[in-house]
Write a protein that holds these residues in place. Sequence first.
Motif, short mmCIF file in Angstrom:
data_model
loop_
_atom_site.label_atom_id
_atom_site.label_comp_id
_atom_site.label_asym_id
_atom_site.label_seq_id
_atom_site.Cartn_x
_atom_site.Cartn_y
_atom_site.Cartn_z
N SER A 81 90.57 19.92 -27.56
CA SER A 81 89.49 19.97 -26.56
C SER A 81 89.79 20.90 -25.39
O SER A 81 88.96 21.07 -24.50
CB SER A 81 89.18 18.56 -26.04
OG SER A 81 90.22 18.12 -25.19
N HIS A 82 91.00 21.48 -25.37
CA HIS A 82 91.32 22.44 -24.29
C HIS A 82 92.20 23.54 -24.85
O HIS A 82 93.42 23.46 -24.83
CB HIS A 82 92.00 21.73 -23.12
CG HIS A 82 92.10 22.58 -21.88
ND1 HIS A 82 91.85 22.11 -20.62
CD2 HIS A 82 92.41 23.88 -21.71
CE1 HIS A 82 92.00 23.07 -19.74
NE2 HIS A 82 92.37 24.17 -20.38
N TRP A 83 91.57 24.55 -25.37
CA TRP A 83 92.30 25.64 -25.99
C TRP A 83 91.86 26.96 -25.36
O TRP A 83 90.79 27.04 -24.75
CB TRP A 83 92.03 25.64 -27.49
CG TRP A 83 92.89 26.58 -28.28
CD1 TRP A 83 92.45 27.66 -29.01
CD2 TRP A 83 94.31 26.53 -28.45
NE1 TRP A 83 93.52 28.27 -29.61
CE2 TRP A 83 94.67 27.61 -29.28
CE3 TRP A 83 95.32 25.68 -27.96
CZ2 TRP A 83 96.00 27.87 -29.63
CZ3 TRP A 83 96.63 25.93 -28.31
CH2 TRP A 83 96.97 27.01 -29.14
N HIS A 84 92.71 27.96 -25.48
CA HIS A 84 92.37 29.31 -25.00
C HIS A 84 92.73 30.30 -26.11
O HIS A 84 93.89 30.71 -26.21
CB HIS A 84 93.15 29.65 -23.73
CG HIS A 84 92.81 28.80 -22.56
ND1 HIS A 84 91.71 29.03 -21.75
CD2 HIS A 84 93.42 27.71 -22.04
CE1 HIS A 84 91.67 28.11 -20.80
NE2 HIS A 84 92.69 27.30 -20.96
N SER A 85 91.76 30.63 -26.95
CA SER A 85 92.05 31.51 -28.09
C SER A 85 92.63 32.84 -27.64
O SER A 85 93.50 33.41 -28.31
CB SER A 85 90.77 31.77 -28.89
OG SER A 85 90.16 30.56 -29.22
N LEU A 144 80.23 25.03 -19.59
CA LEU A 144 80.80 25.90 -18.56
C LEU A 144 82.10 25.32 -18.04
O LEU A 144 82.26 24.10 -17.93
CB LEU A 144 79.82 26.07 -17.40
CG LEU A 144 78.49 26.75 -17.73
CD1 LEU A 144 77.62 26.81 -16.47
CD2 LEU A 144 78.69 28.14 -18.31
N LYS A 145 83.02 26.21 -17.68
CA LYS A 145 84.31 25.80 -17.11
C LYS A 145 84.39 26.33 -15.68
O LYS A 145 84.31 27.55 -15.47
CB LYS A 145 85.43 26.39 -17.96
CG LYS A 145 86.81 26.41 -17.33
CD LYS A 145 87.55 25.10 -17.55
CE LYS A 145 88.99 25.16 -17.08
NZ LYS A 145 89.86 26.03 -17.84
N VAL A 146 84.57 25.41 -14.74
CA VAL A 146 84.68 25.78 -13.32
C VAL A 146 86.04 25.35 -12.79
O VAL A 146 86.52 24.25 -13.09
CB VAL A 146 83.54 25.11 -12.50
CG1 VAL A 146 83.73 25.35 -11.01
CG2 VAL A 146 82.18 25.63 -12.95
N ASP A 148 89.08 18.28 -16.79
CA ASP A 148 90.23 18.69 -17.59
C ASP A 148 91.49 18.62 -16.73
O ASP A 148 91.50 19.11 -15.60
CB ASP A 148 90.01 20.09 -18.17
CG ASP A 148 89.32 19.98 -19.52
OD1 ASP A 148 88.08 19.80 -19.55
OD2 ASP A 148 90.04 20.01 -20.54
N HIS A 149 92.53 18.02 -17.26
CA HIS A 149 93.82 17.74 -16.62
C HIS A 149 93.80 16.38 -15.92
O HIS A 149 93.80 15.37 -16.60
CB HIS A 149 94.27 18.85 -15.65
CG HIS A 149 94.24 20.21 -16.26
ND1 HIS A 149 94.76 20.47 -17.49
CD2 HIS A 149 93.73 21.40 -15.82
CE1 HIS A 149 94.58 21.75 -17.79
NE2 HIS A 149 93.95 22.34 -16.80
N GLY A 150 93.77 16.33 -14.58
CA GLY A 150 93.71 15.03 -13.88
C GLY A 150 95.05 14.32 -13.72
O GLY A 150 95.08 13.14 -13.36
N THR A 163 95.32 20.74 -25.51
CA THR A 163 96.70 21.17 -25.28
C THR A 163 96.85 22.20 -24.16
O THR A 163 97.87 22.22 -23.49
CB THR A 163 97.30 21.75 -26.57
OG1 THR A 163 96.52 22.85 -27.00
CG2 THR A 163 97.37 20.69 -27.65
N ASP A 164 95.87 23.09 -23.99
CA ASP A 164 95.94 24.10 -22.92
C ASP A 164 97.23 24.92 -22.99
O ASP A 164 97.85 25.17 -21.96
CB ASP A 164 95.81 23.41 -21.55
CG ASP A 164 95.55 24.41 -20.42
OD1 ASP A 164 95.05 25.51 -20.71
OD2 ASP A 164 95.86 24.08 -19.26
N LEU A 165 97.66 25.30 -24.18
CA LEU A 165 98.90 26.06 -24.32
C LEU A 165 98.62 27.55 -24.25
O LEU A 165 97.89 28.10 -25.07
CB LEU A 165 99.58 25.71 -25.64
CG LEU A 165 100.10 24.27 -25.73
CD1 LEU A 165 100.47 23.92 -27.15
CD2 LEU A 165 101.28 24.06 -24.80
ZN LIG Z 1 93.19 25.81 -19.48
#
Ligand SMILES: [Zn+2]
Length: 444
Positions: free
Chosen positions: A87-91, A215-217, A276-278, A342-344
């Motif tokens: 749910s949190h990826w950066h291709s 959207l991501k803010v 996201d995060h927290g 994961t946000d890796l």
């Molecule tokens: Zn991220």
Amino acid sequence: MTQKFLKISLLFSVFCFTTATFAQNKIVLSNVEIFNGKDNKTKVGSIVIEKNKIVKIIAGKASGSDLDQAQVIDGQGKFVMPGMIDSHWHSFLAANSNQAIMLGDESFLFINAAKESENTLQRGFTTVRDLGGHVMGIKQANDYGINKGPRIYPSEAMISQTGGHGDASFPWTEPRMIDHTPPRFQVLGGSIIADGEQEVTVAAREQLRKGASQLKVMAGGGVATIYDPLDATQYTTKEIKAAVDAAENWGTYVTVHAYTPKAVKQAIDAGVKCVDHGHLLDEATVKILGEKDIWLSMQPFDLDASAYTNPEQAANKVLVGQGTENVYTWAKKHKVKLAFGTDLVSPPKNPLRQNELVVNLKQWFTNFEILKMITYDNAQLLKMSGPRNPYPADLGTLAEDAYADILLFDKSPLEDISVIGDPKNNILLIIKDGKIYKDQLTKK
Ligand SMILES: [Zn+2]
């Protein structure tokens, strides 16, 4: 002008027609132990796939007309589950280092991202929610089967205030009012700087025009950037609300990058549907998330800060890691909707940890809870995109009419979650959209 437009639309429809014929297949995955993504029990049965969907799940072995014109795969009683969702990826950022982003040729960077997208699917992630980066081209190539990557829910550019977590300018960069040259990361579509309600509205609408599914803010400071303090609250309620209004008028939602109670509370006041995060939240704020049905998309970050040479960043990484324990505990207590991401970023090694982070969840969750979170639960978050959902059938579950996104394991991760940590050896079969992308079961 009209002629030109006609030509483009004709070209596009020819392209769509040729690619739409892509998955005209029938596969019967016979004799498998089925975990459907949401029930804490498995059933032995067979899965019938036609085109890109599951059309039938049969108890026991398939027979008769179900086998007509089908490719039959004997699953040997092995464990199958829905494809994993991050749910949190950066291709884009998972494929390109900061240095490459600064110096690399644009086409090289996007080819890197496409290749990493293939690696992502080979790790068993059949869907990702991409929270920042220009990924529409990769998404299309993956959807058409031109590139062998996962489904992508794109946010496109992260929306950030000046000096915020998505501002890739240097501290001494000329003021934006004087020098209109945007930083390279912004040129590449990774982020967009917008200040004040009007600019945020425009930036939000631009991402929606590109086809963002949410959207991501950037609503607070971060670890991976040097210039915005971790404790900082970014934007004002009104500015975030401008993005929320634009998203809701388009039928979708805003998620925010935020760690602290102040940043999260402000974002909640502005109407965001996901945080996201927290990791630095207190119990009172976690409780509000539960009461208001707001998703918390968390990462099981550990205390390892070895990736950071800057001592302040390393200290912040540890601080965030220390928060993981409390927030997961409170989130369970207050029944917060938890998603797993994961946000890796920062290749080459970091993205390889995507599966390791799933296994890390065992410190707080049972194997069943983990498997449900990374499939069915994450899929419920994706549905928040409403009419902007690019994949409207069910994901994250093995059921009739759901997309055929299926993993077959050599050993059951429901019994031993650590098997997910080694996808190369333990995932024998990967099916996405009804098409086989890995087969070590029949082709040993
Ligand atoms: Zn991220």
